[in-house]
Design an enzyme around this catalytic site. Structure first.
Site, PDB file in Angstrom:
ATOM      1  N   GLU A 153      -6.585   3.586  -5.928  1.00 48.85           N
ATOM      2  CA  GLU A 153      -7.866   3.587  -5.215  1.00 48.85           C
ATOM      3  C   GLU A 153      -8.641   4.849  -5.570  1.00 48.85           C
ATOM      4  OE1 GLU A 153      -9.691   3.712  -0.713  1.00 48.85           O
ATOM      5  OE2 GLU A 153      -8.110   5.054  -1.360  1.00 48.85           O
TER       6      GLU A 153
ATOM      7  N   HIS B 120     -10.915  -3.384   4.133  1.00 44.76           N
ATOM      8  CA  HIS B 120     -10.745  -2.857   5.488  1.00 44.76           C
ATOM      9  C   HIS B 120     -11.517  -1.554   5.713  1.00 44.76           C
ATOM     10  CE1 HIS B 120      -8.065  -0.810   2.827  1.00 44.76           C
ATOM     11  NE2 HIS B 120      -7.910   0.151   3.720  1.00 44.76           N
ATOM     12  N   ASP B 121     -12.162  -1.023   4.683  1.00 36.32           N
ATOM     13  CA  ASP B 121     -12.865   0.253   4.821  1.00 36.32           C
ATOM     14  C   ASP B 121     -14.377   0.110   4.864  1.00 36.32           C
ATOM     15  OD1 ASP B 121     -10.660   1.916   4.941  1.00 36.32           O
ATOM     16  OD2 ASP B 121     -10.497   2.095   2.768  1.00 36.32           O
TER      17      ASP B 121
ATOM     18  N   ASP C 204       0.847  -1.177   0.000  1.00 34.49           N
ATOM     19  CA  ASP C 204       0.000   0.000   0.000  1.00 34.49           C
ATOM     20  C   ASP C 204       0.892   1.239   0.000  1.00 34.49           C
ATOM     21  OD1 ASP C 204      -2.623   1.097   0.290  1.00 34.49           O
ATOM     22  OD2 ASP C 204      -3.064  -0.558   1.648  1.00 34.49           O
TER      23      ASP C 204
ATOM     24  N   ASP D  12      -2.946   4.767  -2.686  1.00 35.62           N
ATOM     25  CA  ASP D  12      -4.053   5.059  -1.771  1.00 35.62           C
ATOM     26  C   ASP D  12      -4.603   6.465  -2.031  1.00 35.62           C
ATOM     27  OD1 ASP D  12      -5.476   4.523   0.889  1.00 35.62           O
ATOM     28  OD2 ASP D  12      -4.441   6.406   1.322  1.00 35.62           O
TER      29      ASP D  12
END
Ligand code: NOJ
Length: 554
Positions: A254, A330-331, A99, A201
């Site tokens: 993302e 994870h969000d 990431d 990200d």
């Protein structure tokens, strides 16, 4: 385009390192823990890992607030462990995606500490500053994603710095060339270290409108901070620099709000190799009430819209490796519990949803634990939730007369903490995640929905995932054409075809039995994967609640 790159066949397993496996017995997962579980990961059949940030961080946003992009955070291990991690993954042929939070750093990053020394400091322009307002509190009315103003005044000066996320995460200034050069160096370092891919990200925010206009009341702040006019230029530059170092690095970005058109626009050789969007989570927002904040109201999926969105994304990317396919990350709370029925049809829901999405064209990302049907954490007290707004939602909903259970259900199905629970390895006190230190996040022990129990059961979700992943590796499913079939609302059915081979995938996304007619041109002996036995007769087929059937014919 991109015909022979390794990621065309990638099947990604996403690991949230904090929650995977703890070898130091401090309640927080670590990199050694991931290394120890590589045999397990390999046994799933996946070929790529994406790990959420493990580099040095103040941990205000669990690693997304980077204080040093090139050092591992001591919480997760040492540089030796990082080297061991890369040699062990390479030995097994597993690719690794890191990431890269490139939109902001931590306020503890050396660059920001320098920048705070004043306007003449060489690092000042690494960040985004505005003068104090003539009137009012802040330079403008932009709001931060995690609540409050997007501006914070520096301690020892008169200017304000911009932060789209938390105030401890100052925005980087990509207009400033030395910053871009330093970021390219960071990537070179990581490439030399051993990464095979990188996830950019929140990259869509790196070029905000620097005139800093106020947003008008009907406007989302987003319109002024997303997809700025120089965004493509900066992404291109970064991609070229990555490609110059290595031809084989998979670059994903993302872009949470991207629709099919936008994904198409950015999935180009000179830009990105893949886009992670959240636009396929087509919640039925019309069912939300005005009296409460939207964010924490749980509503079902608008399935018609989901189909239309899938169709548009598949069709736009038909000439490329396809979209990135995922139900969980994870969000967001885990989707099977949010959209399916994990109370009454847990195994079926988990298996059917995976089949529906991953056998389409595209690159699956399996989020740790979904392969054993892991549920959301299940908070019972809003003060244990770190997401902004949880407590105030609780208060407002209580005032409206909502019961504790109703409010907690809504929170557990909307907050991101819910998806970050510890991996369920076994039916023991801390699910085999740690020895005896309490995990960093609320966790519940569960029988059956853990790796150890499911290894023993041939029909478990885990073993179904293994079969599904094996199937996904066929060119029919990675490269074949895709066509959505016209069916009644809660049925999702599609065809895949590749050089004379055909697949028919039928899924029932409802708790009622359905019968499909006319479109079934298949026979029992072509059934390669299913949640139930097939009942096929005269082009008719019964689809039990939450069932999935995959037929392949030559
Ligand atoms: C997106 C990440 O996935 C999320 O976890 C993080 O909080 C924000 N970007 C900010 O980095």
């Amino acid at each position: 385009m991109l015909e022979n790159n390794w990621w065309h066949e990638a099947i990604i397993y996403q690991i949230y390192p904090r929650s995977f496996f703890d070898t130091t017995n401090n309640g927080i997962g670590d990199l050694k823990g991931i290394i120890q579980k590589l045999d397990y990961i390999e046994s799933l059949g996946v070929n790529t890992l994406w790990i959420n940030p493990i580099t040095a961080s103040a941990q205000v946003d669990n690693g997304y607030d980077s204080s040093n992009y090139t050092k591992i955070d001591p919480l997760f291990g040492t540089e030796e462990v990082v080297d061991l991690f890369f040699s062990e993954t390479k030995k097994r042929g597993l690719k690794v995606i890191y990431d890269f939070p490139l939109n902001h750093t931590s306020d503890q990053h050396m660059w920001f500490k320098e920048a705070l020394k004043g306007p003449d400091n060489p690092y000042r322009d690494y960040y985004v500053w505005a003068d104090g307002p003539d009137e009012g509190l802040y330079p403008n009315n932009w709001t931060a994603a995690f609540g409050g103003s997007a501006w914070t005044k520096e301690m020892n000066g008169d200017q304000y710095y911009l932060h789209i996320f938390k105030k401890e995460m100052p925005e980087l200034n990509w207009d400033h060339e030395p910053l871009r050069k330093d970021m390219a160096k960071v990537l070179n370092y990581l490439i030399d270290k051993g990464i095979d891919g990188i996830r950019l990200d929140a990259f869509i925010f790196i070029d905000v409108d620097k005139r800093f206009p106020d947003k008008d009341p009907d406007m989302e702040t987003q319109d002024l901070i997303e997809y700025g006019e120089n965004l493509k230029k900066y992404v291109k530059e970064l991609k070229a620099s990555v490609r110059a170092r290595s031809k084989d690095i998979f670059v994903i970005g993302e872009a949470t709000s991207a629709d099919a058109q936008r994904i198409d626009e950015y999935t180009q050789e000179e830009l990105l190799d893949g886009v992670i969007t959240l636009s396929h989570f087509t919640d039925n927002d019309d069912l939300k009430i005005d009296e409460l904040p939207e964010m924490n109201q749980h509503v079902p999926l608008d399935f018609d819209k989901f189909k239309r969105t899938q169709k548009a994304i598949q069709e736009h990317l038909a000439d490329r490796p396809g979209p990135i396919l995922f139900w969980n990350n994870h969000d967001r709370p885990r989707s099977p519990q949010k959209y399916g029925d994990m109370d009454n049809y847990r195994d079926e829901t988990a298996k059917m949803m995976a089949t529906l999405l991953y056998l389409q064209k595209g690159i699956p990302i399996i989020y740790y634990g979904e392969e054993v049907g892991m549920n959301n954490s299940g908070f019972e007290d809003p003060s244990n939730i770190s997401d902004n707004g949880a407590l105030s939602f609780y208060e407002s909903a209580s005032e409206l007369g909502w019961s504790h259970d109703k409010i907690m259900k809504n929170l557990n199905l909307t907050v991101r903490d819910a998806s970050r629970g510890i991996m369920q390895w076994s039916n023991t006190k801390w699910s085999g995640f740690t020895e005896d230190a309490a995990p960093w996040i609320i966790s519940h022990q569960e029988a059956t929905y853990n790796v150890e129990d499911q290894e023993k059961d041939e029909n478990s979700i885990l073993n179904y995932y293994r079969k599904l992943i094996e199937l996904k590796k066929q060119p029919l499913f990675t490269r074949g054409g895709w066509k959505l079939l016209d069916t009644e609302k809660k049925i999702y059915a599609y065809k895949r075809n590749y050089e004379g081979t055909q697949a028919n995938v039928f899924c029932n996304f409802s708790d009622e039995e359905r019968v499909i007619e006319n479109i079934v041109n298949a026979s029992d002996d072509q059934l390669v994967l299913s949640t139930h036995d097939a009942e096929l007769k005269d082009q008719k087929m019964v689809l039990p609640a939450y069932s999935a059937f995959v037929f392949v014919s030559e």
